[in-house]
Motif scaffolding. Structure first.
Motif, PDB file in Angstrom:
ATOM      1  N   UNK A  59      28.203  14.345 -11.853  1.00 29.17           N
ATOM      2  CA  UNK A  59      28.261  13.164 -11.002  1.00 29.17           C
ATOM      3  C   UNK A  59      27.207  13.289  -9.909  1.00 29.17           C
ATOM      4  N   UNK A  60      26.353  12.288  -9.802  1.00 23.82           N
ATOM      5  CA  UNK A  60      25.295  12.284  -8.793  1.00 23.82           C
ATOM      6  C   UNK A  60      25.822  11.608  -7.533  1.00 23.82           C
ATOM      7  N   UNK A 106      28.551  -3.407 -14.949  1.00 21.79           N
ATOM      8  CA  UNK A 106      29.479  -2.437 -15.536  1.00 21.79           C
ATOM      9  C   UNK A 106      29.104  -1.009 -15.127  1.00 21.79           C
ATOM     10  N   UNK A 107      27.807  -0.694 -15.172  1.00 23.12           N
ATOM     11  CA  UNK A 107      27.369   0.647 -14.773  1.00 23.12           C
ATOM     12  C   UNK A 107      27.709   0.928 -13.312  1.00 23.12           C
ATOM     13  N   UNK A 108      27.507  -0.064 -12.433  1.00 25.41           N
ATOM     14  CA  UNK A 108      27.848   0.125 -11.018  1.00 25.41           C
ATOM     15  C   UNK A 108      29.337   0.396 -10.860  1.00 25.41           C
ATOM     16  N   UNK A 109      30.182  -0.424 -11.513  1.00 29.72           N
ATOM     17  CA  UNK A 109      31.629  -0.258 -11.380  1.00 29.72           C
ATOM     18  C   UNK A 109      32.072   1.120 -11.882  1.00 29.72           C
ATOM     19  N   UNK A 110      31.509   1.553 -13.011  1.00 33.77           N
ATOM     20  CA  UNK A 110      31.847   2.880 -13.541  1.00 33.77           C
ATOM     21  C   UNK A 110      31.439   3.968 -12.556  1.00 33.77           C
ATOM     22  N   UNK A 111      30.238   3.840 -12.013  1.00 34.65           N
ATOM     23  CA  UNK A 111      29.730   4.837 -11.075  1.00 34.65           C
ATOM     24  C   UNK A 111      30.584   4.892  -9.807  1.00 34.65           C
ATOM     25  N   UNK A 112      30.881   3.732  -9.226  1.00 33.58           N
ATOM     26  CA  UNK A 112      31.681   3.700  -8.005  1.00 33.58           C
ATOM     27  C   UNK A 112      33.084   4.247  -8.252  1.00 33.58           C
ATOM     28  N   UNK A 113      33.655   3.971  -9.410  1.00 28.63           N
ATOM     29  CA  UNK A 113      34.981   4.501  -9.750  1.00 28.63           C
ATOM     30  C   UNK A 113      34.942   6.021  -9.884  1.00 28.63           C
ATOM     31  N   UNK A 115      32.789   8.033  -8.389  1.00 29.35           N
ATOM     32  CA  UNK A 115      32.623   8.569  -7.031  1.00 29.35           C
ATOM     33  C   UNK A 115      33.961   8.620  -6.309  1.00 29.35           C
ATOM     34  N   UNK A 116      34.698   7.502  -6.384  1.00 26.20           N
ATOM     35  CA  UNK A 116      35.992   7.432  -5.697  1.00 26.20           C
ATOM     36  C   UNK A 116      36.955   8.487  -6.237  1.00 26.20           C
ATOM     37  N   UNK A 117      37.001   8.634  -7.551  1.00 28.23           N
ATOM     38  CA  UNK A 117      37.894   9.617  -8.167  1.00 28.23           C
ATOM     39  C   UNK A 117      37.557  11.037  -7.727  1.00 28.23           C
ATOM     40  N   UNK A 118      36.271  11.283  -7.450  1.00 28.78           N
ATOM     41  CA  UNK A 118      35.834  12.626  -7.047  1.00 28.78           C
ATOM     42  C   UNK A 118      35.889  12.812  -5.528  1.00 28.78           C
ATOM     43  N   UNK A 119      36.249  11.745  -4.801  1.00 31.09           N
ATOM     44  CA  UNK A 119      36.251  11.831  -3.342  1.00 31.09           C
ATOM     45  C   UNK A 119      34.844  11.971  -2.783  1.00 31.09           C
ATOM     46  N   UNK A 120      33.861  11.458  -3.506  1.00 28.75           N
ATOM     47  CA  UNK A 120      32.452  11.563  -3.111  1.00 28.75           C
ATOM     48  C   UNK A 120      31.946  10.191  -2.702  1.00 28.75           C
TER      49      UNK A 120
END
Length: 139
Positions: A59-60, A106-113, A115-120
């Motif tokens: 995850x970046x 879709x790519x943005x939503x996946x990425x933001x999700x 990040x949120x799941x990782x607390x990043x």
């Protein structure tokens, strides 16, 4: 120029917009996309980002302000950008660029999700180790 398959759309124009941090790309089928540098960076096709399997993907984080400092063509099928954080090993084929543009939401939503799941977040880079300051860490 050829895409990955003979029917793949190929770029007719690629422009970098440094101030807005957008890669503007137009394709032979008439499609045109403005893809943020950040999205390009976090979806880099390099092994250091994607891993060799989905489970190895890294995850970046902290890439909101990333710039593209150089870009070179790779044959007639891809570009290789160099990002301001030093990442330069991703080869972006025309198909990858088309997908990033066409499915950007879709790519943005996946990425933001993720990040949120990782607390990043998009502003703090937790994927790059801090610079070594010397010393052994003992007082």
């Amino acid at each position: 120029m050829a895409g990955i398959t003979k029917n793949s759309p190929t770029p007719t124009e690629i422009k970098l917009h440094q101030k807005s941090r957008l890669l503007e790309i137009s394709f032979s089928d008439g499609a045109s996309f403005s893809i943020p540098y950040e999205l390009l960076r976090v979806y880099s096709p390099s092994a250091s980002v994607r891993g060799h399997t989905p489970a190895q993907a890294v995850l970046q984080t902290g890439k909101r302000q990333v710039d593209i400092v150089a870009m070179e063509p790779v044959g007639n099928y891809a570009i290789k950008p160099t990002f301001s954080d030093g990442h330069d090993s991703g080869l972006y084929s025309w198909d990858i660029l088309y997908d990033l543009g066409a499915r950007q939401d879709q790519h943005w939503q996946d990425y933001l999700a993720r990040l949120e799941a990782a607390g990043a977040n998009r502003d703090v880079d937790t994927t790059t180790p801090p610079p070594k300051t010397g010393g052994c860490g003992h007082h």
